[in-house]
Design a protein around this motif. Structure first.
Motif, PDB file in Angstrom:
ATOM      1  N   LEU A   1      42.809  49.696  32.791  1.00 21.47           N
ATOM      2  CA  LEU A   1      41.769  49.132  33.109  1.00 21.47           C
ATOM      3  C   LEU A   1      41.939  47.738  32.983  1.00 21.47           C
ATOM      4  O   LEU A   1      41.426  46.696  33.931  1.00 21.47           O
ATOM      5  CB  LEU A   1      40.381  49.240  32.413  1.00 21.47           C
ATOM      6  CG  LEU A   1      39.237  48.890  32.793  1.00 21.47           C
ATOM      7  CD1 LEU A   1      38.882  48.833  34.232  1.00 21.47           C
ATOM      8  CD2 LEU A   1      38.085  49.341  31.755  1.00 21.47           C
ATOM      9  N   ALA A   2      42.520  47.220  31.813  1.00 20.76           N
ATOM     10  CA  ALA A   2      42.831  45.911  31.552  1.00 20.76           C
ATOM     11  C   ALA A   2      43.904  45.365  32.403  1.00 20.76           C
ATOM     12  O   ALA A   2      43.769  44.117  32.942  1.00 20.76           O
ATOM     13  CB  ALA A   2      43.230  45.656  30.159  1.00 20.76           C
TER      14      ALA A   2
ATOM     15  N   GLY B   1      43.068  42.234  34.999  1.00 18.24           N
ATOM     16  CA  GLY B   1      44.107  41.106  35.032  1.00 18.24           C
ATOM     17  C   GLY B   1      44.476  40.768  36.295  1.00 18.24           C
ATOM     18  O   GLY B   1      44.569  39.578  36.836  1.00 18.24           O
ATOM     19  N   ALA B   2      44.877  41.766  37.147  1.00 17.82           N
ATOM     20  CA  ALA B   2      45.492  41.641  38.403  1.00 17.82           C
ATOM     21  C   ALA B   2      44.426  41.083  39.596  1.00 17.82           C
ATOM     22  O   ALA B   2      44.605  39.999  40.258  1.00 17.82           O
ATOM     23  CB  ALA B   2      45.917  42.966  39.135  1.00 17.82           C
ATOM     24  N   LEU B   3      43.017  41.414  39.363  1.00 17.71           N
ATOM     25  CA  LEU B   3      41.954  40.871  39.974  1.00 17.71           C
ATOM     26  C   LEU B   3      41.768  39.400  39.694  1.00 17.71           C
ATOM     27  O   LEU B   3      41.566  38.547  40.393  1.00 17.71           O
ATOM     28  CB  LEU B   3      40.660  41.630  39.944  1.00 17.71           C
ATOM     29  CG  LEU B   3      40.920  42.950  40.539  1.00 17.71           C
ATOM     30  CD1 LEU B   3      39.591  43.853  40.239  1.00 17.71           C
ATOM     31  CD2 LEU B   3      41.019  42.908  42.123  1.00 17.71           C
ATOM     32  N   ARG B   4      41.866  39.135  38.556  1.00 13.67           N
ATOM     33  CA  ARG B   4      41.684  37.667  37.969  1.00 13.67           C
ATOM     34  C   ARG B   4      42.638  36.838  38.511  1.00 13.67           C
ATOM     35  O   ARG B   4      42.526  35.659  39.051  1.00 13.67           O
ATOM     36  CB  ARG B   4      41.667  37.620  36.417  1.00 13.67           C
ATOM     37  CG  ARG B   4      41.404  36.217  36.082  1.00 13.67           C
ATOM     38  CD  ARG B   4      41.207  36.301  34.397  1.00 13.67           C
ATOM     39  NE  ARG B   4      42.182  37.034  33.788  1.00 13.67           N
ATOM     40  CZ  ARG B   4      41.853  38.295  32.926  1.00 13.67           C
ATOM     41  NH1 ARG B   4      40.605  38.330  32.606  1.00 13.67           N
ATOM     42  NH2 ARG B   4      43.038  38.660  32.304  1.00 13.67           N
ATOM     43  N   GLU B   5      43.985  37.246  38.764  1.00 14.22           N
ATOM     44  CA  GLU B   5      45.101  36.280  39.165  1.00 14.22           C
ATOM     45  C   GLU B   5      44.772  36.235  40.901  1.00 14.22           C
ATOM     46  O   GLU B   5      45.038  35.259  41.112  1.00 14.22           O
ATOM     47  CB  GLU B   5      46.625  37.179  39.044  1.00 14.22           C
ATOM     48  CG  GLU B   5      46.951  37.242  37.417  1.00 14.22           C
ATOM     49  CD  GLU B   5      47.253  35.765  37.114  1.00 14.22           C
ATOM     50  OE1 GLU B   5      47.777  35.120  38.013  1.00 14.22           O
ATOM     51  OE2 GLU B   5      47.077  35.569  35.867  1.00 14.22           O
TER      52      GLU B   5
ATOM     53  N   ALA C   1      34.908  52.881  28.049  1.00 18.55           N
ATOM     54  CA  ALA C   1      35.444  52.343  28.982  1.00 18.55           C
ATOM     55  C   ALA C   1      34.794  50.931  29.192  1.00 18.55           C
ATOM     56  O   ALA C   1      35.009  50.054  29.578  1.00 18.55           O
ATOM     57  CB  ALA C   1      35.313  53.054  30.228  1.00 18.55           C
ATOM     58  N   ALA C   2      33.393  51.038  28.873  1.00 20.17           N
ATOM     59  CA  ALA C   2      32.456  49.698  28.884  1.00 20.17           C
ATOM     60  C   ALA C   2      33.125  48.784  27.863  1.00 20.17           C
ATOM     61  O   ALA C   2      33.264  47.398  28.227  1.00 20.17           O
ATOM     62  CB  ALA C   2      30.935  49.832  28.952  1.00 20.17           C
ATOM     63  N   ALA C   3      33.326  48.966  26.616  1.00 24.28           N
ATOM     64  CA  ALA C   3      33.650  48.225  25.543  1.00 24.28           C
ATOM     65  C   ALA C   3      35.269  47.625  26.066  1.00 24.28           C
ATOM     66  O   ALA C   3      35.612  46.535  25.646  1.00 24.28           O
ATOM     67  CB  ALA C   3      33.909  49.102  24.187  1.00 24.28           C
ATOM     68  N   ALA C   4      36.225  48.705  26.559  1.00 23.17           N
ATOM     69  CA  ALA C   4      37.424  48.060  27.171  1.00 23.17           C
ATOM     70  C   ALA C   4      37.269  46.863  28.009  1.00 23.17           C
ATOM     71  O   ALA C   4      37.909  45.951  27.938  1.00 23.17           O
ATOM     72  CB  ALA C   4      37.989  49.383  27.633  1.00 23.17           C
ATOM     73  N   ALA C   5      36.325  47.196  28.883  1.00 26.13           N
ATOM     74  CA  ALA C   5      36.090  45.975  30.102  1.00 26.13           C
ATOM     75  C   ALA C   5      35.484  45.030  29.626  1.00 26.13           C
ATOM     76  O   ALA C   5      36.121  43.749  29.569  1.00 26.13           O
ATOM     77  CB  ALA C   5      35.099  46.657  30.972  1.00 26.13           C
ATOM     78  N   VAL C   6      34.607  44.910  28.667  1.00 23.21           N
ATOM     79  CA  VAL C   6      34.105  43.751  27.732  1.00 23.21           C
ATOM     80  C   VAL C   6      35.008  43.100  27.062  1.00 23.21           C
ATOM     81  O   VAL C   6      35.170  41.713  26.890  1.00 23.21           O
ATOM     82  CB  VAL C   6      33.068  44.222  27.045  1.00 23.21           C
ATOM     83  CG1 VAL C   6      32.453  42.983  26.057  1.00 23.21           C
ATOM     84  CG2 VAL C   6      31.638  44.623  27.713  1.00 23.21           C
TER      85      VAL C   6
ATOM     86  N   THR D   1      38.055  42.845  27.757  1.00 25.73           N
ATOM     87  CA  THR D   1      38.976  42.114  28.707  1.00 25.73           C
ATOM     88  C   THR D   1      38.657  40.867  29.381  1.00 25.73           C
ATOM     89  O   THR D   1      39.225  39.876  29.451  1.00 25.73           O
ATOM     90  CB  THR D   1      39.546  43.043  29.716  1.00 25.73           C
ATOM     91  OG1 THR D   1      39.995  44.242  29.063  1.00 25.73           O
ATOM     92  CG2 THR D   1      40.609  42.290  30.659  1.00 25.73           C
ATOM     93  N   VAL D   2      37.322  40.794  29.827  1.00 17.86           N
ATOM     94  CA  VAL D   2      36.671  39.799  30.607  1.00 17.86           C
ATOM     95  C   VAL D   2      35.979  38.786  29.515  1.00 17.86           C
ATOM     96  O   VAL D   2      35.698  37.648  30.040  1.00 17.86           O
ATOM     97  CB  VAL D   2      35.639  40.306  31.245  1.00 17.86           C
ATOM     98  CG1 VAL D   2      36.631  41.101  32.414  1.00 17.86           C
ATOM     99  CG2 VAL D   2      34.429  41.017  31.152  1.00 17.86           C
TER     100      VAL D   2
END
Length: 224
Positions: A65-66, A70-74, A114-119, A121-122
């Motif tokens: 997920l991270a 990251g790929a979408l941010r790029e 998974a929500a915490a992992a997303a948070v 990262t962003v």
């Protein structure tokens, strides 16, 4: 505008939200497990003139997920809005006395871990820029738990608590965390129209007025 990213994107609410935010100028990123489904959704959005990128990932895999975020941010630039909206497995829907530890563990892994992992990262970038929105959707079990659908009530209650804590912790940093709870089915003709619910998500993002919105009566675009 920064990117709008849907985690757990599907052809219903996820696609409707992507269209709503995309029409406002946000480039759209989609993350889901199925690469084939993502490509179909992306083709539809691109045909409407929306800048769209996709990344296939199991959202319960923190590293995957991270990497997808990251790929979408790029590809799309800074992520301004995240919609966390994965769909739970129907196999988890059981009466409370038939619900075992593996069911609860899997549901919490999807709805909370998974929500915490997303948070994680962003949010650092959002805090640096002092601007961003974290949106979460849950079903009605978050506010109306039922003994025959136990795992949803347990997982959504935990997710609701997490979102509330995020809202309190991040408000002073310019990051808005909010939850949309939809009581009843979402789908064309099913009660809550996806476009109507997407409009409510847009309002949560733009008004930044509340950490929780509960939709109980049928929601159509005309009413939003």
């Amino acid at each position: 505008m920064g990117a709008f990213v849907v985690i757990g994107a599907g052809p219903g609410l996820g696609a409707a939200a992507a269209r709503r935010f995309g029409r406002e100028g946000h480039p759209v990123g989609l993350i889901a497990r199925s690469a084939e489904r993502l490509q179909t959704m992306a083709a539809d959005l691109k045909s409407e003139g929306l800048t769209t990128a996709v990344e296939a990932a199991d959202v319960t895999d923190e590293q995957a997920l991270a990497a997808a975020l990251g790929a979408l941010r790029e590809r799309l630039g800074p992520i301004e809005v995240v919609l966390f909206s994965p769909r739970p497995s129907l196999a988890w829907i059981k009466p409370v006395l038939d619900t075992g530890p593996p069911d609860i563990e899997s549901a919490l892994a999807l709805s909370v871990v998974a929500a915490a992992a997303a948070v994680r990262t962003v949010v650092p970038d959002m805090r640096r820029r002092r601007h961003g929105t974290l949106l979460f959707t849950t079903g009605g079990a978050a506010v109306e738990p039922h003994r025959d659908r136990a795992v949803s009530g347990i997982a959504y209650a935990a997710e609701s608590a997490y979102v509330r804590l995020l809202h309190e912790a991040l408000a002073d940093d310019g990051v808005h965390a909010a939850q949309l709870t939809v009581v009843g089915p979402i789908g064309p003709g099913a009660g809550h129209e996806p476009d109507g619910v997407a409009q409510e998500l847009w309002q949560l993002h733009t008004t930044r007025a509340q950490p929780l919105l509960i939709l109980r009566r049928p929601c159509s675009l005309a009413e939003s």
